[in-house]
Scaffold this active site. Structure first.
Site, mmCIF file in Angstrom:
data_model
loop_
_atom_site.group_PDB
_atom_site.id
_atom_site.type_symbol
_atom_site.label_atom_id
_atom_site.label_comp_id
_atom_site.label_asym_id
_atom_site.label_seq_id
_atom_site.Cartn_x
_atom_site.Cartn_y
_atom_site.Cartn_z
ATOM 1 C CE1 TYR A 290 -4.317 -2.028 0.347
ATOM 2 C CE2 TYR A 290 -2.795 -3.377 1.972
ATOM 3 C CZ TYR A 290 -3.835 -3.199 1.009
ATOM 4 O OH TYR A 290 -4.672 -4.076 1.093
ATOM 5 C CG ASN B 33 -11.094 -1.764 -7.636
ATOM 6 O OD1 ASN B 33 -11.564 -1.135 -8.735
ATOM 7 N ND2 ASN B 33 -10.570 -2.830 -8.044
ATOM 8 C CB CYS C 105 -7.782 -3.939 -5.628
ATOM 9 S SG CYS C 105 -9.303 -4.913 -5.822
ATOM 10 C CG HIS C 106 -5.886 -9.830 -6.808
ATOM 11 N ND1 HIS C 106 -6.521 -9.384 -7.696
ATOM 12 C CD2 HIS C 106 -4.906 -10.766 -7.398
ATOM 13 C CE1 HIS C 106 -6.007 -9.889 -8.924
ATOM 14 N NE2 HIS C 106 -5.030 -10.761 -8.595
ATOM 15 C CD GLU D 265 -2.816 -12.434 -10.186
ATOM 16 O OE1 GLU D 265 -2.056 -11.840 -9.874
ATOM 17 O OE2 GLU D 265 -3.935 -11.994 -10.728
#
Length: 119
Positions: A57, A80, A89-90, A116
């Site tokens: 962040y 979001n 946003c993850h 991912e």
């Protein structure tokens, strides 16, 4: 007559072209009219995080031009308005290495990051 080609805008100070998702965020009229300039910059930064990578962040806040606004970034990620494919946003995690919050739960965020290859 063929449409005239227009060169894409460059990200201020970076010299790089924004991604298609970032460009869409910067130009969408409905959401743009209700967003602050900081929010638009944050969503543009997050939309450029590649698959398999994460930012904290605080890193997102610094890249958006407000290094002390990490909490504001967290609030923006929680709200979001864009689909996960536009603003992932993850891919934003806490500075201590933990996953942090997620609108659909921390377990879902971990699953997405593992899929991912970021965890």
């Amino acid at each position: 007559m063929a449409p005239r080609r227009v060169s894409p805008r460059r990200t201020p100070g970076r010299g790089r072209r924004p991604t298609k998702a970032a460009e869409a965020i910067m130009t969408e009229t409905d959401e743009k009219s209700q967003m602050t300039p900081f929010a638009r910059r944050v969503y543009a930064v997050v939309s450029r995080i590649p698959r398999g990578r994460t930012l904290t962040y605080a890193q997102v806040a610094a890249k958006a031009g407000r290094p002390r606004a990490a909490r504001a970034v967290g609030n923006l990620m929680n709200c979001n308005p864009f689909p996960i494919t536009k603003v992932p946003c993850h891919r934003v995690v806490r500075s201590d290495g933990s996953v942090g919050g997620y609108a659909w739960g921390a377990a879902k965020k971990k699953t997405l990051l593992r899929r991912e290859g970021a965890l």
